[in-house]
Design a protein around this motif. Sequence first.
Motif, PDB file in Angstrom:
ATOM      1  N   TRP A 266       0.866  -1.186  -0.094  1.00 33.61           N
ATOM      2  CA  TRP A 266      -0.060  -0.012   0.003  1.00 33.61           C
ATOM      3  C   TRP A 266       1.040   1.371   0.121  1.00 33.61           C
ATOM      4  CZ3 TRP A 266      -4.229   0.956   4.232  1.00 33.61           C
ATOM      5  CH2 TRP A 266      -4.960   2.091   3.714  1.00 33.61           C
ATOM      6  N   ARG A 267       1.991   1.307   0.941  1.00 31.05           N
ATOM      7  CA  ARG A 267       2.753   2.503   0.744  1.00 31.05           C
ATOM      8  C   ARG A 267       3.284   2.926  -0.604  1.00 31.05           C
ATOM      9  NH1 ARG A 267       6.829  -0.613   4.908  1.00 31.05           N
ATOM     10  NH2 ARG A 267       5.545  -0.688   6.473  1.00 31.05           N
ATOM     11  N   VAL A 268       3.605   1.824  -1.418  1.00 29.45           N
ATOM     12  CA  VAL A 268       4.214   1.915  -2.789  1.00 29.45           C
ATOM     13  C   VAL A 268       3.046   2.388  -3.794  1.00 29.45           C
ATOM     14  CG1 VAL A 268       5.245   0.882  -4.595  1.00 29.45           C
ATOM     15  CG2 VAL A 268       5.970   0.306  -2.457  1.00 29.45           C
ATOM     16  N   ARG A 269       1.939   1.854  -3.518  1.00 28.19           N
ATOM     17  CA  ARG A 269       0.787   2.241  -4.533  1.00 28.19           C
ATOM     18  C   ARG A 269       0.578   3.842  -3.998  1.00 28.19           C
ATOM     19  NH1 ARG A 269      -1.752  -2.854  -2.472  1.00 28.19           N
ATOM     20  NH2 ARG A 269      -3.190  -1.801  -1.026  1.00 28.19           N
ATOM     21  N   ILE A 270       0.645   4.245  -2.923  1.00 29.51           N
ATOM     22  CA  ILE A 270       0.261   5.695  -2.709  1.00 29.51           C
ATOM     23  C   ILE A 270       1.217   6.555  -3.474  1.00 29.51           C
ATOM     24  CG2 ILE A 270       0.075   7.605  -0.966  1.00 29.51           C
ATOM     25  CD1 ILE A 270      -0.474   5.109   1.126  1.00 29.51           C
TER      26      ILE A 270
ATOM     27  N   LEU B 261       0.471   9.338  -6.228  1.00 26.56           N
ATOM     28  CA  LEU B 261       0.832  10.548  -5.818  1.00 26.56           C
ATOM     29  C   LEU B 261       1.830  10.951  -6.982  1.00 26.56           C
ATOM     30  CD1 LEU B 261       1.681  10.744  -2.086  1.00 26.56           C
ATOM     31  CD2 LEU B 261      -0.031  12.007  -3.189  1.00 26.56           C
ATOM     32  N   LYS B 262       2.541  10.292  -7.682  1.00 26.99           N
ATOM     33  CA  LYS B 262       3.530  10.734  -8.678  1.00 26.99           C
ATOM     34  C   LYS B 262       2.883  10.574 -10.021  1.00 26.99           C
ATOM     35  CE  LYS B 262       7.564  10.410  -5.801  1.00 26.99           C
ATOM     36  NZ  LYS B 262       8.071  11.745  -5.987  1.00 26.99           N
ATOM     37  N   GLY B 263       1.547   9.940 -10.070  1.00 28.41           N
ATOM     38  CA  GLY B 263       1.119   9.768 -11.283  1.00 28.41           C
ATOM     39  C   GLY B 263       1.544   8.793 -12.347  1.00 28.41           C
ATOM     40  N   ILE B 264       2.004   7.739 -11.908  1.00 29.96           N
ATOM     41  CA  ILE B 264       2.829   6.754 -12.482  1.00 29.96           C
ATOM     42  C   ILE B 264       1.897   5.403 -12.634  1.00 29.96           C
ATOM     43  CG2 ILE B 264       4.680   4.867 -12.421  1.00 29.96           C
ATOM     44  CD1 ILE B 264       6.266   7.084 -10.479  1.00 29.96           C
ATOM     45  N   ASP B 265       1.683   5.530 -13.870  1.00 31.58           N
ATOM     46  CA  ASP B 265       0.563   4.268 -14.489  1.00 31.58           C
ATOM     47  C   ASP B 265       1.471   3.071 -14.583  1.00 31.58           C
ATOM     48  OD1 ASP B 265      -1.831   3.077 -15.567  1.00 31.58           O
ATOM     49  OD2 ASP B 265      -0.859   3.482 -17.553  1.00 31.58           O
ATOM     50  N   TYR B 266       0.863   2.071 -13.859  1.00 33.31           N
ATOM     51  CA  TYR B 266       1.422   0.588 -13.770  1.00 33.31           C
ATOM     52  C   TYR B 266       0.475  -0.234 -13.938  1.00 33.31           C
ATOM     53  CZ  TYR B 266      -0.356   0.721  -8.846  1.00 33.31           C
ATOM     54  OH  TYR B 266      -1.323   0.872  -7.800  1.00 33.31           O
TER      55      TYR B 266
ATOM     56  N   VAL C 237      -8.530  11.337   3.152  1.00 34.81           N
ATOM     57  CA  VAL C 237      -9.532  12.100   2.142  1.00 34.81           C
ATOM     58  C   VAL C 237      -8.666  12.396   0.802  1.00 34.81           C
ATOM     59  CG1 VAL C 237     -10.880  13.121   4.025  1.00 34.81           C
ATOM     60  CG2 VAL C 237      -8.969  14.332   3.046  1.00 34.81           C
ATOM     61  N   LEU C 238      -7.743  12.204   0.678  1.00 38.45           N
ATOM     62  CA  LEU C 238      -6.587  12.596  -0.359  1.00 38.45           C
ATOM     63  C   LEU C 238      -6.670  11.621  -1.229  1.00 38.45           C
ATOM     64  CD1 LEU C 238      -3.343  13.729   1.237  1.00 38.45           C
ATOM     65  CD2 LEU C 238      -5.345  15.190   0.589  1.00 38.45           C
ATOM     66  N   GLU C 239      -7.076  11.816  -2.669  1.00 43.31           N
ATOM     67  CA  GLU C 239      -7.249  10.862  -3.769  1.00 43.31           C
ATOM     68  C   GLU C 239      -6.278   9.862  -3.862  1.00 43.31           C
ATOM     69  OE1 GLU C 239      -8.342  10.722  -8.570  1.00 43.31           O
ATOM     70  OE2 GLU C 239      -7.511  12.689  -7.555  1.00 43.31           O
ATOM     71  N   ALA C 240      -4.908  10.011  -3.825  1.00 46.06           N
ATOM     72  CA  ALA C 240      -3.974   8.984  -4.059  1.00 46.06           C
ATOM     73  C   ALA C 240      -4.252   7.998  -2.829  1.00 46.06           C
ATOM     74  CB  ALA C 240      -2.490   9.674  -3.683  1.00 46.06           C
TER      75      ALA C 240
ATOM     76  N   VAL D 223      -7.241   5.778  -3.959  1.00 41.10           N
ATOM     77  CA  VAL D 223      -7.448   4.928  -4.939  1.00 41.10           C
ATOM     78  C   VAL D 223      -6.324   3.712  -4.755  1.00 41.10           C
ATOM     79  CG1 VAL D 223      -7.862   6.839  -6.778  1.00 41.10           C
ATOM     80  CG2 VAL D 223      -5.552   6.190  -6.270  1.00 41.10           C
ATOM     81  N   SER D 224      -5.412   3.870  -3.793  1.00 34.06           N
ATOM     82  CA  SER D 224      -4.557   2.958  -3.396  1.00 34.06           C
ATOM     83  C   SER D 224      -5.019   2.008  -2.305  1.00 34.06           C
ATOM     84  CB  SER D 224      -3.307   3.527  -3.147  1.00 34.06           C
ATOM     85  OG  SER D 224      -3.293   4.232  -1.828  1.00 34.06           O
ATOM     86  N   HIS D 225      -6.043   2.209  -1.685  1.00 32.78           N
ATOM     87  CA  HIS D 225      -6.702   1.517  -0.694  1.00 32.78           C
ATOM     88  C   HIS D 225      -6.850   0.010  -0.866  1.00 32.78           C
ATOM     89  CE1 HIS D 225      -9.433   0.890   2.676  1.00 32.78           C
ATOM     90  NE2 HIS D 225      -8.942   1.832   3.230  1.00 32.78           N
TER      91      HIS D 225
END
Length: 216
Positions: free
Chosen positions: A18-22, A26-31, A195-198, A201-203
């Motif tokens: 989850w840390r890495v997904r956040i 945040l950095k807008g990296i598609d994976y 509440v932050l989007e990043a 979506v990574s939840h």
Amino acid sequence: MQAGKPILYSYFRSSCSWRVRIALALKGIDYETVPINLIKDGGQQFSKDFQALNPMKQVPALKIDGITIHQSLAIIEYLEETRPTPRLLPQDPKKRASVRMISDLIAGGIQPLQNLSVLKQVREEMQLTWAQNAITSGFNALEQILQSTAGIYCVGDEVTMADLCLVPQVANAERFKVDLTPYPTISSINKRLLVLEAFQVSHPCRQPDTPTELRA
């Protein structure tokens, strides 16, 4: 630099993943996500194929830029060095040290002690108490530290690597039924981050491998 879309080997409930997904969000990296189920088939992380990818037999692992990186903080630091916007490590050396200190406290001093691989070594009837004690001991220290470093978030008013570690660990605490009342600073920062989007979506409830009954 990028050689194809990055691939994240992840498990929906893994706090390290989850840390890495956040960070990726945040950095807008598609994976692309390759789920590694830590429970199914005796643990897919123990397969020969995955062990060849990560000899520690742990998630996450990230294939990016032609290399494979293990360990969540090493992955986040690599992303920070190669894709520095938005910044997750402050420019100020003292604040940067605080971010690393908090991140290491959680990633090295709390999470491993209540990790699945450790709990398997504890008698089943003692696992909940063990996990609660590990988290409570760490949170007692963390709450005190955050009272001197926090602004809106863990270190000042910008999201940092420390926040990426905090939110998944609070989720672990809730899953292990830890009373968070003694930790108002931890709890308030966690609420602001969620509440932050990043972070949304990574939840774990929104991952490709999240079981239907746990989806939100």
